[in-house]
Design a protein around this motif. Structure first.
Motif, PDB file in Angstrom:
ATOM      1  N   LYS A  32       3.231 -20.624  -1.744  1.00  0.00           N
ATOM      2  CA  LYS A  32       3.642 -20.787  -0.357  1.00  0.00           C
ATOM      3  C   LYS A  32       2.982 -19.721   0.519  1.00  0.00           C
ATOM      4  N   VAL A  33       3.010 -18.463   0.024  1.00  0.00           N
ATOM      5  CA  VAL A  33       2.400 -17.375   0.775  1.00  0.00           C
ATOM      6  C   VAL A  33       0.892 -17.600   0.909  1.00  0.00           C
ATOM      7  N   LEU A  34       0.243 -17.994  -0.212  1.00  0.00           N
ATOM      8  CA  LEU A  34      -1.202 -18.237  -0.175  1.00  0.00           C
ATOM      9  C   LEU A  34      -1.534 -19.351   0.812  1.00  0.00           C
ATOM     10  N   SER A  35      -0.778 -20.441   0.765  1.00  0.00           N
ATOM     11  CA  SER A  35      -1.047 -21.571   1.658  1.00  0.00           C
ATOM     12  C   SER A  35      -0.859 -21.155   3.120  1.00  0.00           C
ATOM     13  N   HIS A  36       0.209 -20.372   3.410  1.00  0.00           N
ATOM     14  CA  HIS A  36       0.449 -19.926   4.786  1.00  0.00           C
ATOM     15  C   HIS A  36      -0.721 -19.072   5.277  1.00  0.00           C
ATOM     16  N   ASN A  37      -1.234 -18.180   4.433  1.00  0.00           N
ATOM     17  CA  ASN A  37      -2.372 -17.352   4.824  1.00  0.00           C
ATOM     18  C   ASN A  37      -3.629 -18.188   5.051  1.00  0.00           C
ATOM     19  N   LEU A  38      -3.823 -19.205   4.202  1.00  0.00           N
ATOM     20  CA  LEU A  38      -4.990 -20.082   4.385  1.00  0.00           C
ATOM     21  C   LEU A  38      -4.896 -20.832   5.703  1.00  0.00           C
ATOM     22  N   TYR A  39      -3.696 -21.309   6.048  1.00  0.00           N
ATOM     23  CA  TYR A  39      -3.500 -21.945   7.352  1.00  0.00           C
ATOM     24  C   TYR A  39      -3.971 -21.014   8.471  1.00  0.00           C
ATOM     25  N   ILE A  44      -5.786 -23.664  10.918  1.00  0.00           N
ATOM     26  CA  ILE A  44      -5.260 -25.020  10.775  1.00  0.00           C
ATOM     27  C   ILE A  44      -3.799 -25.000  11.237  1.00  0.00           C
ATOM     28  N   PRO A  45      -3.361 -25.994  11.993  1.00  0.00           N
ATOM     29  CA  PRO A  45      -1.954 -26.030  12.423  1.00  0.00           C
ATOM     30  C   PRO A  45      -0.999 -26.023  11.224  1.00  0.00           C
TER      31      PRO A  45
END
Length: 513
Positions: A32-39, A44-45
């Motif tokens: 979740k943390v990795l995905s949020h940082n990638l956003y 990306i919205p």
């Protein structure tokens, strides 16, 4: 697809860094943390609902890379727009995550240098996981760094270094590569500051697609004055700044397939001049010397060619060509090994055939010897046959002669038999006559006896003819005739006895006395 592949390489490092237990899985909270940082870094919205739904805590355990890929593709990579984010910021995020686990702070050196080496490694590594760089690409990158420092990389030094840091089945990992650079085994005797500057230059060339950069004099459009500017050439544009720090951008010359570059004669007190013509205006520039002018014109022509071919990066194109060449070399190597193996098999087959040939020669020699013996035996048989035929011919001739003699003897015998029959008939006739004569002789003897008696007085002889001796003369004549016949028969019998008679046959019958 190229951008997605590059992003996946950096994300793979971040994912494996979060896999603390090296089980191939990462906890959902970390993802979740990795995905949020990638956003954030990819601009990306955010979609928190999809994020929570995909990584809800009501199912079992951590998520593998395969389990994370559907979400990563659908909600992140599919929404990435090229040019909408800063690639270096994205790479710094992934490097930060992976460096915490693998990069040791107590190592000597600048972390920025290692970050940029890590970026270069990711760019040049193979598109296979786990990521590795083949020895050819390692040599290519190290030679680029050495060239930026005006030093030469010796292949023997690289081979020696790789021998101390043996690559895996596919090549070197990024941590092995960083150890090679940090250990100084290849870049011996070079100051770290020089290495850092060289790595920065290679990073700008390969990662940022800088084809060439440096100071040039540029003629203004309005005031027509000459100003020295720091120029940076990329495939899409020729940008210029106040200084090499590139903090204040003064302008940019867009490049496309319709642009061209031309050399200009010296004028206005400027030398080594050239111009870049676009569809809207012409930009005049001056280099420090003819060599720099030639390098700039060639680099700008390369950028225009890439635009005409629809390519955005020179080094991506070069990397693909190197891979194709490497694949061709591997194919040629495989073909050569196959050819060598085939030649080896052919050599073995040839040796086997030679052995068979030697064996056949021996057999042929034996057969030839046997054939000689058979020919000799045949000649002997032919000589024997000829001799036998000659003997047979002689015997045949002898038999013919004997048969001829036998036929003549049989013919003579037949003649003798016929003569004997005839003689026997004559003898029988003679015997008959002898008997007849004997009878007559007896009769005549009686008569003679009578005649020889003296006639006594008183005897009377009646003669048929009327005289006393009238009948005596005929009797004498018949006696003489009988005696002649008898003598003739005896002569014939004597002649038959001289010629020979058949066995068992007796001589001619003797007449009675």
């Amino acid at each position: 697809m190229e951008l997605r592949a590059e992003l996946l390489k950096s994300i793979w490092y971040a994912f494996t860094a979060l896999d603390v237990e090296k089980s191939g899985k990462v906890s959902k909270s970390q993802l979740k943390v990795l995905s949020h940082n990638l956003y954030t870094v990819l601009r990306i919205p955010h979609d928190p609902v999809a994020l929570e739904e995909h990584f809800r805590d009501d199912d079992d355990g951590p998520v593998s890379s395969q389990g994370y890929m559907p979400y990563l593709n659908k909600y992140i990579l599919d929404k990435v727009e090229e040019g909408a984010f800063v690639k270096e910021t994205f790479d710094e995020l992934c490097w930060t995550l992976t460096a915490k686990k693998n990069y040791k702070p107590d190592r000597n050196g600048n972390s920025v240098v290692f970050f940029k080496l890590w970026c270069l490694f990711s760019f040049l590594s193979e598109d296979k996981y786990p990521l590795v760089m083949v020895p050819d690409e390692v040599e290519y990158l190290l030679k680029k760094i050495c060239t930026a420092m005006n030093v030469e990389l010796h292949s023997c030094e690289l081979d020696e270094c790789l021998a101390q840091e043996p690559p895996g089945p596919g090549g070197l990992t990024v941590w092995q590569f960083l150890d090679v650079v940090n250990s100084g085994r290849v870049l011996r005797g070079l100051e770290r500051e020089a290495v850092s500057m060289a790595v920065e230059e290679v990073y700008q060339e390969i990662i940022e697609d800088v084809l060439k950069q440096g100071y040039l004099w540029k003629k203004g459009q309005l005031r027509r004055t000459w100003s020295e500017r720091w120029f940076t050439l990329k495939p899409s544009a020729l940008s210029y700044y106040m200084s090499e720090e590139r903090k204040e951008k003064k302008g940019s010359i867009p490049l496309d397939k319709h642009c061209c570059v031309e050399v200009l004669p010296d004028r206005d007190g400027k030398r080594c001049m050239f111009c870049v013509k676009t569809s809207s205006r012409t930009y005049e520039m001056s280099a420090s010397d003819t060599r720099q002018r030639q390098e700039w014109t060639l680099a700008i022509q390369t950028a225009i060619r890439l635009q005409a071919e629809g390519k955005k990066s020179l080094h991506k194109d070069l990397k693909q060509k190197r891979r194709e060449q490497r694949e061709q070399r591997e194919q040629r190597k495989a073909a050569k090994e196959e050819e060598t193996q085939r030649l080896k098999q052919l050599q073995e087959e040839k040796e086997r055939k030679l052995q068979e040939l030697e064996l056949l020669k021996e057999l042929l020699a034996e057969e030839e010897e046997k054939l000689k013996q058979l020919m000799k035996l045949k000649e002997e048989q032919e000589e024997y046959i000829i001799k036998t035929q000659m003997e047979k011919q002689v015997l045949k001739q002898e038999m013919e002669n004997k048969n001829k003699c036998l036929e003549e003897a049989q013919k003579q015998l037949e003649e003798v038999r016929v003569n004997r029959q005839r003689v026997d008939q004559d003898v029988m006739a003679a015997q008959h006559k002898l008997r007849q004569a004997s009878t007559n002789v007896k009769h005549w003897n009686v008569q003679m006896n009578r005649l020889m008696h003296p006639i006594e007085p008183g005897d009377k002889r009646v003669n048929a003819s009327g005289g006393g001796f009238a009948g005596y003369q005929p009797l004498l004549s018949r006696r003489d005739s009988s005696l002649r016949l008898k003598q003739k028969a005896e002569d014939k019998g004597s002649a038959a006895g001289d010629e020979g008679s058949e066995p068992g046959s007796g001589g001619a019958a003797q007449p009675d006395n």
